[in-house]
Design a protein around this motif. Structure first.
Motif, PDB file in Angstrom:
ATOM      1  N   VAL A  52       0.852  -1.193   0.000  1.00  0.00           N
ATOM      2  CA  VAL A  52       0.000   0.000   0.000  1.00  0.00           C
ATOM      3  C   VAL A  52       0.885   1.238   0.000  1.00  0.00           C
ATOM      4  CG1 VAL A  52      -1.721   1.342   1.271  1.00  0.00           C
ATOM      5  CG2 VAL A  52      -1.924  -1.157   1.125  1.00  0.00           C
ATOM      6  N   THR A  53       0.681   2.103  -0.969  1.00  0.00           N
ATOM      7  CA  THR A  53       1.386   3.374  -1.048  1.00  0.00           C
ATOM      8  C   THR A  53       0.576   4.434  -0.323  1.00  0.00           C
ATOM      9  OG1 THR A  53       2.389   2.788  -3.169  1.00  0.00           O
ATOM     10  CG2 THR A  53       2.308   5.133  -2.606  1.00  0.00           C
ATOM     11  N   ASP A  54       1.194   5.083   0.647  1.00  0.00           N
ATOM     12  CA  ASP A  54       0.498   6.106   1.418  1.00  0.00           C
ATOM     13  C   ASP A  54       0.134   7.292   0.527  1.00  0.00           C
ATOM     14  OD1 ASP A  54       0.549   8.644   3.357  1.00  0.00           O
ATOM     15  OD2 ASP A  54       0.101   6.863   4.536  1.00  0.00           O
ATOM     16  N   HIS A  55      -1.037   7.850   0.757  1.00  0.00           N
ATOM     17  CA  HIS A  55      -1.539   8.937  -0.096  1.00  0.00           C
ATOM     18  C   HIS A  55      -0.624  10.155  -0.096  1.00  0.00           C
ATOM     19  CE1 HIS A  55      -3.140   9.905   3.919  1.00  0.00           C
ATOM     20  NE2 HIS A  55      -3.112  11.169   3.528  1.00  0.00           N
ATOM     21  N   THR A  56       0.175  10.311   0.964  1.00  0.00           N
ATOM     22  CA  THR A  56       1.076  11.470   1.031  1.00  0.00           C
ATOM     23  C   THR A  56       2.224  11.370   0.030  1.00  0.00           C
ATOM     24  OG1 THR A  56       2.373  10.419   2.790  1.00  0.00           O
ATOM     25  CG2 THR A  56       0.546  11.862   3.466  1.00  0.00           C
ATOM     26  N   LEU A  57       2.435  10.184  -0.543  1.00  0.00           N
ATOM     27  CA  LEU A  57       3.501   9.976  -1.512  1.00  0.00           C
ATOM     28  C   LEU A  57       3.009  10.096  -2.951  1.00  0.00           C
ATOM     29  CD1 LEU A  57       5.152   6.845   0.165  1.00  0.00           C
ATOM     30  CD2 LEU A  57       5.942   9.221   0.314  1.00  0.00           C
ATOM     31  N   ILE A  58       1.718  10.269  -3.128  1.00  0.00           N
ATOM     32  CA  ILE A  58       1.110  10.270  -4.462  1.00  0.00           C
ATOM     33  C   ILE A  58       0.843  11.703  -4.908  1.00  0.00           C
ATOM     34  CG2 ILE A  58      -0.905   9.547  -5.807  1.00  0.00           C
ATOM     35  CD1 ILE A  58      -1.131   7.139  -3.855  1.00  0.00           C
ATOM     36  N   THR A  59       1.335  12.060  -6.087  1.00  0.00           N
ATOM     37  CA  THR A  59       1.135  13.403  -6.615  1.00  0.00           C
ATOM     38  C   THR A  59      -0.290  13.597  -7.089  1.00  0.00           C
ATOM     39  OG1 THR A  59       3.444  13.410  -7.346  1.00  0.00           O
ATOM     40  CG2 THR A  59       1.995  15.101  -8.282  1.00  0.00           C
ATOM     41  N   ALA A  60      -0.825  12.614  -7.819  1.00  0.00           N
ATOM     42  CA  ALA A  60      -2.193  12.697  -8.328  1.00  0.00           C
ATOM     43  C   ALA A  60      -2.661  11.307  -8.715  1.00  0.00           C
ATOM     44  CB  ALA A  60      -2.278  13.633  -9.533  1.00  0.00           C
ATOM     45  N   ILE A  61      -3.974  11.128  -8.735  1.00  0.00           N
ATOM     46  CA  ILE A  61      -4.602   9.885  -9.178  1.00  0.00           C
ATOM     47  C   ILE A  61      -5.414  10.219 -10.426  1.00  0.00           C
ATOM     48  CG2 ILE A  61      -6.239   8.049  -8.587  1.00  0.00           C
ATOM     49  CD1 ILE A  61      -5.478   8.525  -5.623  1.00  0.00           C
ATOM     50  N   VAL A  62      -5.101   9.532 -11.513  1.00  0.00           N
ATOM     51  CA  VAL A  62      -5.714   9.830 -12.809  1.00  0.00           C
ATOM     52  C   VAL A  62      -6.831   8.821 -13.080  1.00  0.00           C
ATOM     53  CG1 VAL A  62      -5.297  10.174 -15.272  1.00  0.00           C
ATOM     54  CG2 VAL A  62      -3.480  10.693 -13.607  1.00  0.00           C
ATOM     55  N   THR A  63      -8.048   9.314 -13.252  1.00  0.00           N
ATOM     56  CA  THR A  63      -9.200   8.476 -13.572  1.00  0.00           C
ATOM     57  C   THR A  63      -9.803   8.933 -14.893  1.00  0.00           C
ATOM     58  OG1 THR A  63     -11.002   9.795 -12.620  1.00  0.00           O
ATOM     59  CG2 THR A  63      -9.679   8.490 -11.083  1.00  0.00           C
ATOM     60  N   GLU A  64     -10.810   8.211 -15.350  1.00  0.00           N
ATOM     61  CA  GLU A  64     -11.486   8.601 -16.596  1.00  0.00           C
ATOM     62  C   GLU A  64     -12.290   9.888 -16.445  1.00  0.00           C
ATOM     63  OE1 GLU A  64     -14.623   6.222 -14.438  1.00  0.00           O
ATOM     64  OE2 GLU A  64     -12.433   6.194 -14.632  1.00  0.00           O
TER      65      GLU A  64
END
Length: 369
Positions: free
Chosen positions: A336-348
């Motif tokens: 599980v990657t913590d949300h603080t490490l994620i720049t953005a989540i790309v969806t449709e």
């Protein structure tokens, strides 16, 4: 389809890769046909799945893999099994349908698309209890085809949004496989690269091999190389060095489940990539359809992580074992990657930025409207 012909090159081969028919329903509707991904890249073999055991094994053994592809296979699979229920009594039909559903759902616990697709198919049955079973079967076929058609549209939209985040000539690091083999067409994390290639853009891709099952080596590097995209295969433990060298401008990874707060389950090793990217100031983007977002899951702490057999580490790709039989192994399929490490989540539906509790919820508000 010919995706393994070594003499082919260029854009004509790109379409064969991006539009590969890795999961489909047979013409008579009695079988699910898949490419056996465990045999790639050396052999292209198709499997015909008809029984519940066939379908369970194909999903569990990763013959079909990638969250969207698993969902598509499950949708077609439960329809194929529903056709085998020999009764016109609705209550009996529903009882047998649910047995099949629960059995298939137990094959892989982490990828939410599996339960999502099966629940969606079950809803067709429960919301049409007033219809004859024969009519319900026709609706199930329509719904299963719709799941795949929607995935094709979602992957194209994700690819468009993802492409807006990178520039011609960028270096991109990937982990695991989130290309056409894992979806329907184009893919999620690899989709922007294929779409950019179609438009004359060039990228330098570094693909983690992704131990222990080597999806990056066997599948990602194969898809990219056959499409004419500049790809360099690296061992997982080389990611830090290529980042330090300044060769990476973005990391693109897929996802198997996204919690409401943005914590993301993906193939084991993704969390390490995210930590390294944070250290080197490189954006990390998670790309996936909204069907992988589980708003009922508050955080990554609530995600069940699948544990797999030790032989995948010790013996699977070796002529002789690489460890003694008595050596214990810990083999989680995901982290599980913590949300603080994620720049953005790309969806449709668009690109979601922090705070993810708000932007992910907005995705579903858009879908409802």
């Amino acid at each position: 389809m010919g995706i393994l012909k070594k003499e082919e090159n260029g854009l004509e081969n790109l379409e064969k890769i991006t539009h590969v028919e890795n999961v489909k329903l047979s013409e008579d509707g009695k079988n699910v046909i898949i490419i056996d991904q465990t045999k790639l890249p050396n052999r292209e073999e198709y499997l015909t799945l008809h029984t519940a055991g066939d379908l369970y094994e194909a999903i569990f053994e990763l013959k079909v893999r990638g969250a969207p592809a698993i969902g598509i296979c499950a949708g077609y699979g439960i329809y194929v099994l529903a056709r085998q229920i020999e009764t016109e009594d609705y209550d009996r039909f529903l009882e047998e349908f649910r047995k099949y559903k629960e059995y298939l759902d137990s094959s892989r616990p982490t990828a939410v698309n599996l339960s999502w697709a099966l629940n969606r198919m079950e809803n067709v049955v429960t919301s049409h209890s007033d219809l004859p079973v024969s009519k319900i079967l026709k609706l199930l076929e329509q719904e299963s085809r719709m799941i795949q058609e929607e995935d094709i549209r979602m992957c194209r939209a994700i690819s468009e949004f993802g492409l807006s985040l990178i520039h011609d000539g960028d270096g991109v690091l990937t982990h695991c496989n989130a290309g056409p083999l894992a979806t329907s067409q184009y893919g999620t994390a690899l989709g922007p690269l294929f779409l950019g290639k179609e438009r004359g853009m060039n990228f330098k891709v570094f693909a983690d091999e992704t131990r222990p099952l080597l999806q990056g080596a066997r599948l990602t590097s194969h898809e990219l190389a056959k499409s004419g995209i500049d790809v360099t295969l690296i061992c997982d433990n080389m990611a830090s060095l290529v980042m330090k060298n300044g060769w990476i401008q973005a990391c693109f990874v897929g996802c198997d489940r996204v919690a409401a707060n943005g914590d993301t389950a993906n193939k084991i090793g993704t969390s390490g990539v995210a930590i390294l990217a944070k250290h080197y100031g490189i954006p990390l983007y998670v790309l996936g359809p909204s069907s992988t977002i589980d708003l009922n899951c508050a955080s990554g702490e609530d995600i069940t992580i699948e544990l797999r057999d030790a032989d995948e580490i010790k013996t699977k790709f070796y002529e002789e074992p690489m460890a003694l039989p008595e050596v214990k192994c810990y083999n989680p399929a995901f982290d599980v990657t913590d949300h603080t490490l994620i720049t953005a989540i790309v969806t449709e539906e668009g690109i979601c930025y922090p705070p993810f509790t708000d932007s992910l919820a907005e995705v579903f508000r858009k879908k409802r409207s």
